[in-house]
Design a protein around this motif. Structure first.
Motif, PDB file in Angstrom:
ATOM      1  N   ALA A 188      53.149  39.471  35.372  1.00  0.00           N
ATOM      2  CA  ALA A 188      51.797  38.956  35.104  1.00  0.00           C
ATOM      3  C   ALA A 188      50.752  39.502  36.070  1.00  0.00           C
ATOM      4  CB  ALA A 188      51.805  37.421  35.145  1.00  0.00           C
ATOM      5  N   ASP A 189      51.135  39.732  37.325  1.00  0.00           N
ATOM      6  CA  ASP A 189      50.175  40.184  38.336  1.00  0.00           C
ATOM      7  C   ASP A 189      50.008  41.701  38.374  1.00  0.00           C
ATOM      8  OD1 ASP A 189      52.893  40.335  39.406  1.00  0.00           O
ATOM      9  OD2 ASP A 189      51.952  40.918  41.276  1.00  0.00           O
ATOM     10  N   ALA A 232      45.391  47.526  40.249  1.00  0.00           N
ATOM     11  CA  ALA A 232      43.971  47.747  40.538  1.00  0.00           C
ATOM     12  C   ALA A 232      43.736  47.743  42.048  1.00  0.00           C
ATOM     13  CB  ALA A 232      43.112  46.676  39.856  1.00  0.00           C
ATOM     14  N   ALA A 233      44.391  46.827  42.761  1.00  0.00           N
ATOM     15  CA  ALA A 233      44.264  46.771  44.215  1.00  0.00           C
ATOM     16  C   ALA A 233      44.881  48.008  44.861  1.00  0.00           C
ATOM     17  CB  ALA A 233      44.914  45.503  44.757  1.00  0.00           C
ATOM     18  N   LEU A 234      46.006  48.478  44.333  1.00  0.00           N
ATOM     19  CA  LEU A 234      46.674  49.679  44.841  1.00  0.00           C
ATOM     20  C   LEU A 234      45.737  50.882  44.760  1.00  0.00           C
ATOM     21  CD1 LEU A 234      49.211  51.441  45.628  1.00  0.00           C
ATOM     22  CD2 LEU A 234      49.668  51.565  43.162  1.00  0.00           C
ATOM     23  N   VAL A 235      45.167  51.131  43.578  1.00  0.00           N
ATOM     24  CA  VAL A 235      44.335  52.321  43.423  1.00  0.00           C
ATOM     25  C   VAL A 235      43.024  52.186  44.212  1.00  0.00           C
ATOM     26  CG1 VAL A 235      45.411  53.017  41.255  1.00  0.00           C
ATOM     27  CG2 VAL A 235      43.318  51.644  41.193  1.00  0.00           C
ATOM     28  N   ALA A 236      42.490  50.971  44.333  1.00  0.00           N
ATOM     29  CA  ALA A 236      41.285  50.766  45.134  1.00  0.00           C
ATOM     30  C   ALA A 236      41.579  51.072  46.607  1.00  0.00           C
ATOM     31  CB  ALA A 236      40.762  49.339  44.973  1.00  0.00           C
ATOM     32  N   HIS A 237      42.733  50.606  47.080  1.00  0.00           N
ATOM     33  CA  HIS A 237      43.156  50.839  48.459  1.00  0.00           C
ATOM     34  C   HIS A 237      43.340  52.349  48.699  1.00  0.00           C
ATOM     35  CE1 HIS A 237      44.412  48.480  51.956  1.00  0.00           C
ATOM     36  NE2 HIS A 237      45.352  49.381  52.186  1.00  0.00           N
ATOM     37  N   ALA A 238      43.962  53.015  47.727  1.00  0.00           N
ATOM     38  CA  ALA A 238      44.201  54.465  47.833  1.00  0.00           C
ATOM     39  C   ALA A 238      42.870  55.227  47.837  1.00  0.00           C
ATOM     40  CB  ALA A 238      45.088  54.946  46.691  1.00  0.00           C
TER      41      ALA A 238
END
Length: 143
Positions: A127-128, A134-140
């Protein structure tokens, strides 16, 4: 007789460099920086086939994962076993052309009763994924 299996896949496109995403994946101890579903992580590395990961979601018991496949800079698969069930999650980077990469997560739940248990537990586990990815790619992208 065909083996029972439940599958789910989610992907996201990004302009973040695939190398930056791979660095975040390979830094298992840092997964909690971008994955809100991790309260604590215990990594028995290096990041290679055979590495062990104890991932503790908030308020839950640790989940034991083993890295079972790894293609440097391209993909890795971790596996968790619960009784007769095997939960395999593949994380893959797919080049889409200059400056674009698709990040793909795919879960396969197989084993005894997977066709019944998969639909019960799979959606809760995955579910998450949209938020986490989205958080992964933003962080990257931030480097």
């Amino acid at each position: 007789m065909e083996a029972a299996m439940w599958t789910y896949q989610h992907s996201i496109e990004t302009a973040a460099a695939p190398e930056a995403i791979w660095r975040l994946w390979a830094d298992v101890d840092g997964w909690g920086e971008w994955n809100a579903e991790i309260e604590k992580i215990d990594f028995r590395g290096p990041f290679a086939v055979g590495a062990g990961i104890a991932m503790t979601p908030p308020g839950e018991d640790p989940i034991e994962l083993t890295v079972v496949e790894l293609g440097e800079g391209e993909h890795f698969t971790d596996e968790a076993r619960f009784g007769g069930l095997v939960l395999r999650t593949t994380h893959r980077l797919v080049p889409l052309g200059p400056g674009r990469t698709e990040v793909v997560y795919r879960m396969e739940i197989s084993g005894e009763g997977a066709d019944q248990v998969g639909p019960e537990i799979g959606p809760g586990i995955t579910a998450d994924w949209p938020d986490t990815m989205a958080a992964l790619v933003a962080h990257a992208a931030r480097g």
